[in-house]
Write an enzyme that holds these catalytic residues in place. Sequence first.
Site: not given
Length: 284
Positions: A63, A225-227
Amino acid sequence: MKKLILMIASILLLSACSTADATTQDLKKVEDKYDANIGVYALNTATDEEITFNEDKRFAYASTFKAVSSAMLLEKTPHNELNKKVHVSKEDIVPYSPVLEKFINKDITIKKLIEATMLYSDNTANNMIIEELGGYKEVNKRLKSLDDKTTKPSRMEPELNNYDPKSNRDTSTPQAFGKTLNKLINDGRLSKENKAFLIDLMINNKSGDTLIKKGAPKNFKVADKSGQAITYASRNDVAFVYPKGESKPIVLVIFTNKEGKTDKPNDKVVSETAKVVLEKFNDK
């Protein structure tokens, strides 16, 4: 005088090499501690200094790509047109869509789509952003214009999270991804208003609180922004990190995974990696 200059240059070079070696050793210790693979690309945009570790190794980006797709749509959409509406049908909805599932058979604005994908990592919102961009054909065209021939977007959410190390689909390297983030968001075509909007969303999202934000010095501001992919313990975070009093960020990409397909991710791998890297910058 010439000998003195050469001596000073040699001392500076040895110091830089010593720092790089120490950073590498510290990051290897984190890898060993958690039996993980770590990839890092960090660029201090104020000084052009880089810190890298396995920067050319491929990882699933998961993501974190939502920051790229959102930035591309903000490039394309003037700030005063973010209230343009698109229709959400039942067929559009995919798993993990906490915002968009409330908009079935309703209209939603471009602004709300971007908020949903950046604040809540809403998968349907990101798929609709990709569609608004003209699909992955247009996304790949924009990546190539940014000199990124490494990042390989292919599948829509949530399928892109099914990482296979034997395939390049939906993968990138820390270095390629970091340079693209810098060119696209920090130094790109975004209007002042749209850039501020995106960075503000990245600062205020809560999904990364246990990742780079946790590892950063308390007086640093982190926009991230993590994923997380569903295989091989893939856990990532990408960020623009602003040291106290600095307007120019450190671009930081941390990608991690493990060797076993069913291994579980650990946020501490990312936070401790961030701590090592940002402390090196903070010491300078």
